[in-house]
Motif scaffolding. Structure first.
Motif, PDB file in Angstrom:
ATOM      1  N   GLU A  61       0.819  -1.219   0.000  1.00 27.30           N
ATOM      2  CA  GLU A  61       0.000   0.000   0.000  1.00 27.30           C
ATOM      3  C   GLU A  61       0.851   1.266   0.000  1.00 27.30           C
ATOM      4  OE1 GLU A  61      -2.263   1.814   3.223  1.00 27.30           O
ATOM      5  OE2 GLU A  61      -1.538   0.250   4.576  1.00 27.30           O
ATOM      6  N   LEU A  62       0.217   2.361  -0.382  1.00 30.41           N
ATOM      7  CA  LEU A  62       0.812   3.688  -0.276  1.00 30.41           C
ATOM      8  C   LEU A  62       0.071   4.424   0.828  1.00 30.41           C
ATOM      9  CD1 LEU A  62       2.505   6.093  -1.194  1.00 30.41           C
ATOM     10  CD2 LEU A  62       0.844   6.510  -3.011  1.00 30.41           C
ATOM     11  N   ARG A  63       0.771   4.688   1.932  1.00 32.58           N
ATOM     12  CA  ARG A  63       0.164   5.333   3.091  1.00 32.58           C
ATOM     13  C   ARG A  63       0.816   6.698   3.317  1.00 32.58           C
ATOM     14  NH1 ARG A  63      -2.169   3.547   8.049  1.00 32.58           N
ATOM     15  NH2 ARG A  63      -2.784   1.733   6.809  1.00 32.58           N
ATOM     16  N   CYS A  64      -0.003   7.697   3.588  1.00 31.73           N
ATOM     17  CA  CYS A  64       0.509   9.025   3.923  1.00 31.73           C
ATOM     18  C   CYS A  64       0.337   9.272   5.411  1.00 31.73           C
ATOM     19  CB  CYS A  64      -0.220  10.106   3.135  1.00 31.73           C
ATOM     20  SG  CYS A  64       0.127  10.099   1.361  1.00 31.73           S
ATOM     21  N   LEU A  65       1.392   9.780   6.056  1.00 28.83           N
ATOM     22  CA  LEU A  65       1.342  10.184   7.451  1.00 28.83           C
ATOM     23  C   LEU A  65       1.426  11.705   7.508  1.00 28.83           C
ATOM     24  CD1 LEU A  65       3.801   7.738   9.294  1.00 28.83           C
ATOM     25  CD2 LEU A  65       1.330   7.540   9.055  1.00 28.83           C
ATOM     26  N   ILE A  66       0.462  12.319   8.158  1.00 29.32           N
ATOM     27  CA  ILE A  66       0.493  13.767   8.307  1.00 29.32           C
ATOM     28  C   ILE A  66       0.319  14.116   9.778  1.00 29.32           C
ATOM     29  CG2 ILE A  66      -0.428  14.110   5.983  1.00 29.32           C
ATOM     30  CD1 ILE A  66      -3.114  14.867   7.237  1.00 29.32           C
ATOM     31  N   GLY A  67       0.632  15.345  10.119  1.00 30.05           N
ATOM     32  CA  GLY A  67       0.526  15.810  11.491  1.00 30.05           C
ATOM     33  C   GLY A  67       1.452  16.984  11.707  1.00 30.05           C
ATOM     34  N   ALA A  68       1.143  17.780  12.695  1.00 31.06           N
ATOM     35  CA  ALA A  68       1.954  18.958  12.995  1.00 31.06           C
ATOM     36  C   ALA A  68       3.344  18.553  13.465  1.00 31.06           C
ATOM     37  CB  ALA A  68       1.256  19.803  14.064  1.00 31.06           C
ATOM     38  N   ASN A  69       4.277  19.494  13.463  1.00 35.99           N
ATOM     39  CA  ASN A  69       5.595  19.235  14.021  1.00 35.99           C
ATOM     40  C   ASN A  69       5.450  18.806  15.475  1.00 35.99           C
ATOM     41  OD1 ASN A  69       6.901  19.989  11.639  1.00 35.99           O
ATOM     42  ND2 ASN A  69       7.042  22.141  12.245  1.00 35.99           N
ATOM     43  N   GLY A  70       6.151  17.739  15.847  1.00 35.63           N
ATOM     44  CA  GLY A  70       6.050  17.220  17.205  1.00 35.63           C
ATOM     45  C   GLY A  70       4.959  16.177  17.374  1.00 35.63           C
ATOM     46  N   ALA A  71       4.295  15.804  16.271  1.00 34.87           N
ATOM     47  CA  ALA A  71       3.208  14.816  16.360  1.00 34.87           C
ATOM     48  C   ALA A  71       3.729  13.401  16.539  1.00 34.87           C
ATOM     49  CB  ALA A  71       2.326  14.898  15.122  1.00 34.87           C
ATOM     50  N   GLY A  72       5.013  13.183  16.237  1.00 41.96           N
ATOM     51  CA  GLY A  72       5.607  11.864  16.425  1.00 41.96           C
ATOM     52  C   GLY A  72       6.008  11.163  15.135  1.00 41.96           C
ATOM     53  N   LYS A  73       5.904  11.836  14.004  1.00 43.18           N
ATOM     54  CA  LYS A  73       6.183  11.199  12.716  1.00 43.18           C
ATOM     55  C   LYS A  73       7.646  10.767  12.600  1.00 43.18           C
ATOM     56  CE  LYS A  73       4.955  14.781  10.325  1.00 43.18           C
ATOM     57  NZ  LYS A  73       4.789  15.718  11.475  1.00 43.18           N
ATOM     58  N   THR A  74       8.561  11.681  12.877  1.00 38.20           N
ATOM     59  CA  THR A  74       9.983  11.362  12.760  1.00 38.20           C
ATOM     60  C   THR A  74      10.400  10.331  13.800  1.00 38.20           C
ATOM     61  OG1 THR A  74      10.494  13.552  11.856  1.00 38.20           O
ATOM     62  CG2 THR A  74      12.313  12.311  12.839  1.00 38.20           C
ATOM     63  N   THR A  75       9.891  10.465  15.013  1.00 36.69           N
ATOM     64  CA  THR A  75      10.224   9.499  16.063  1.00 36.69           C
ATOM     65  C   THR A  75       9.757   8.111  15.673  1.00 36.69           C
ATOM     66  OG1 THR A  75      10.036  11.209  17.757  1.00 36.69           O
ATOM     67  CG2 THR A  75       9.951   8.930  18.502  1.00 36.69           C
ATOM     68  N   PHE A 237      -0.216  17.857  -2.405  1.00 36.06           N
ATOM     69  CA  PHE A 237       0.540  16.686  -2.840  1.00 36.06           C
ATOM     70  C   PHE A 237      -0.034  15.412  -2.222  1.00 36.06           C
ATOM     71  CE2 PHE A 237       4.035  13.646  -2.097  1.00 36.06           C
ATOM     72  CZ  PHE A 237       4.385  13.398  -3.411  1.00 36.06           C
ATOM     73  N   VAL A 238      -0.349  15.464  -0.929  1.00 33.49           N
ATOM     74  CA  VAL A 238      -0.928  14.302  -0.262  1.00 33.49           C
ATOM     75  C   VAL A 238      -2.215  13.874  -0.957  1.00 33.49           C
ATOM     76  CG1 VAL A 238      -1.986  13.458   1.880  1.00 33.49           C
ATOM     77  CG2 VAL A 238       0.144  14.768   1.968  1.00 33.49           C
ATOM     78  N   ARG A 239      -3.049  14.852  -1.284  1.00 37.95           N
ATOM     79  CA  ARG A 239      -4.310  14.523  -1.970  1.00 37.95           C
ATOM     80  C   ARG A 239      -4.038  13.855  -3.314  1.00 37.95           C
ATOM     81  NH1 ARG A 239      -9.586  15.189  -2.677  1.00 37.95           N
ATOM     82  NH2 ARG A 239      -9.990  16.197  -0.687  1.00 37.95           N
ATOM     83  N   SER A 240      -2.978  14.245  -3.997  1.00 36.66           N
ATOM     84  CA  SER A 240      -2.703  13.705  -5.333  1.00 36.66           C
ATOM     85  C   SER A 240      -2.243  12.250  -5.294  1.00 36.66           C
ATOM     86  CB  SER A 240      -1.644  14.566  -6.042  1.00 36.66           C
ATOM     87  OG  SER A 240      -0.350  14.376  -5.487  1.00 36.66           O
ATOM     88  N   ILE A 241      -1.721  11.787  -4.158  1.00 34.59           N
ATOM     89  CA  ILE A 241      -1.219  10.412  -4.093  1.00 34.59           C
ATOM     90  C   ILE A 241      -1.953   9.550  -3.077  1.00 34.59           C
ATOM     91  CG2 ILE A 241       1.103  11.155  -4.777  1.00 34.59           C
ATOM     92  CD1 ILE A 241       1.979  10.650  -1.855  1.00 34.59           C
ATOM     93  N   ALA A 242      -2.707  10.168  -2.163  1.00 38.93           N
ATOM     94  CA  ALA A 242      -3.207   9.449  -0.996  1.00 38.93           C
ATOM     95  C   ALA A 242      -4.276   8.432  -1.350  1.00 38.93           C
ATOM     96  CB  ALA A 242      -3.750  10.430   0.036  1.00 38.93           C
ATOM     97  N   THR A 244      -4.803   6.012   1.623  1.00 40.58           N
ATOM     98  CA  THR A 244      -5.160   6.051   3.042  1.00 40.58           C
ATOM     99  C   THR A 244      -4.242   7.052   3.733  1.00 40.58           C
ATOM    100  OG1 THR A 244      -5.816   3.717   3.028  1.00 40.58           O
ATOM    101  CG2 THR A 244      -5.405   4.724   5.175  1.00 40.58           C
ATOM    102  N   VAL A 245      -4.823   7.895   4.578  1.00 36.04           N
ATOM    103  CA  VAL A 245      -4.066   8.913   5.305  1.00 36.04           C
ATOM    104  C   VAL A 245      -4.218   8.653   6.801  1.00 36.04           C
ATOM    105  CG1 VAL A 245      -3.781  11.378   5.756  1.00 36.04           C
ATOM    106  CG2 VAL A 245      -4.496  10.596   3.479  1.00 36.04           C
ATOM    107  N   THR A 258      -9.687   8.019   4.074  1.00 38.76           N
ATOM    108  CA  THR A 258      -9.385   8.657   2.802  1.00 38.76           C
ATOM    109  C   THR A 258      -9.112  10.146   3.032  1.00 38.76           C
ATOM    110  OG1 THR A 258     -11.684   9.255   2.330  1.00 38.76           O
ATOM    111  CG2 THR A 258     -10.957   7.052   1.656  1.00 38.76           C
ATOM    112  N   MET A 259      -8.574  10.810   2.016  1.00 39.55           N
ATOM    113  CA  MET A 259      -8.286  12.231   2.158  1.00 39.55           C
ATOM    114  C   MET A 259      -9.563  13.030   2.369  1.00 39.55           C
ATOM    115  SD  MET A 259      -5.727  14.149   2.474  1.00 39.55           S
ATOM    116  CE  MET A 259      -5.316  15.891   2.508  1.00 39.55           C
ATOM    117  N   ASP A 260     -10.628  12.652   1.685  1.00 38.06           N
ATOM    118  CA  ASP A 260     -11.904  13.354   1.871  1.00 38.06           C
ATOM    119  C   ASP A 260     -12.395  13.211   3.312  1.00 38.06           C
ATOM    120  OD1 ASP A 260     -12.031  14.278  -0.710  1.00 38.06           O
ATOM    121  OD2 ASP A 260     -13.232  12.584  -1.438  1.00 38.06           O
ATOM    122  N   GLU A 261     -12.262  12.001   3.868  1.00 38.34           N
ATOM    123  CA  GLU A 261     -12.693  11.774   5.248  1.00 38.34           C
ATOM    124  C   GLU A 261     -11.843  12.564   6.228  1.00 38.34           C
ATOM    125  OE1 GLU A 261     -14.371   7.179   4.728  1.00 38.34           O
ATOM    126  OE2 GLU A 261     -12.274   7.549   5.280  1.00 38.34           O
TER     127      GLU A 261
END
Length: 282
Positions: A61-75, A237-242, A244-245, A258-261
């Protein structure tokens, strides 16, 4: 065949001996899930960077992870790749590989590759050589001394060059590539190393509109044969590839769909998207 001919055939310059090749790791995805993250926690000096995080990534799958700085993505990426040790929880690659028992090199060998926001290519080498250096081969001294590119390996490099759109630049020094081309080369290096899971951090930061569109096409084309997890702040960009987000907030999953959700979710709008869910994150 004479003894001398046999010796010459054995030591052909384009021959890589099979016993010098590293064994391919087997990954059990019988339940169609490639990555399991369960009850994950980690704190830094009292700050809860990851808080009871549960995440499941399907094979291919192609999964997108989003969130503000400090949300835990890099960790989270640091934990998956063995750079950071969590306080508790589990991370499994397929059904059989406990990533928390592996070091960074072993995790990479299993087939988990990471592309950081800033491209890290060998700028004083050609595009072709960058891909050659990324091939999954035994890096010990003896194999390195004797190994030469096989016909199959040359074909694999050419396949990757075609995929990332850099066939015409294969003899060009990597340092002379545009920013976008360096990003594609680094993705190509992950492909050359047979990474099954690609962790891609902010791939379109600093790109032109044309490069961003090409990157979207590239990442979308990789899904299926590879599993791709993209961390990105550019919502267009996320919308163009997403497909599941997943939205992270304060180290936990806030929402998934989904991005719409996601863009219609009031909690996500409040803590991340702000008043303009179609644009950049606030």
């Amino acid at each position: 065949m004479s003894a001398m001919t046999q010796i010459r055939e054995t030591f052909r310059r384009d021959q890589v001996w099979s016993f010098l090749q590293p064994a391919q790791a087997s990954v059990d995805v019988s339940k169609d899930i490639l990555l399991y993250v369960e009850d994950l926690n980690v704190s830094f000096d009292g700050f809860k960077a990851i808080n009871n995080l549960n995440l499941y990534i399907n094979d291919g799958e192609l999964r997108c992870l989003i969130g503000a700085n400090g949300a835990g993505k890099t960790t989270l990426m640091d934990i998956i790749t063995g750079k950071t040790e969590p306080d508790s929880g589990s991370v499994w690659f397929g059904q059989t590989h406990n990533l928390l028992e592996q070091d960074e090199a072993a995790i990479a060998h299993l087939g988990i590759g990471r592309k950081f926001q800033k491209p890290t290519v060998f700028e004083e080498h050609t595009v072709f050589t960058n891909l050659e250096l990324s091939l999954k081969t035994n890096k010990a001294v003896l194999p390195t001394l004797f190994a030469r590119l096989s016909t199959q390996q040359k074909a694999r490099i050419q396949e990757v060059l075609d995929t990332i759109g850099l066939s015409e630049q294969q003899d060009q020094m990597a340092g002379s590539l545009s920013h976008g081309q360096k990003q594609w080369l680094e993705i190509g290096m992950l492909l050359a190393s047979d990474s099954r899971l690609l962790l891609v951090d902010e791939p379109v930061a600093g790109m032109t509109a044309e490069e961003t569109e090409r990157t979207a096409e590239l990442l979308t084309s990789l899904a299926g044969k590879h599993t791709v997890v993209v961390v990105e702040h550019d919502m267009a960009f996320v919308r163009s590839i997403a497909r599941t987000v997943t939205v992270l907030h304060q180290g936990s999953v806030l929402a998934e769909g989904t991005m719409d959700e996601i863009q219609a979710n009031p909690d996500v709008i409040e803590v991340y998207l702000g008043e303009d869910p179609e644009g950049e994150a606030a």
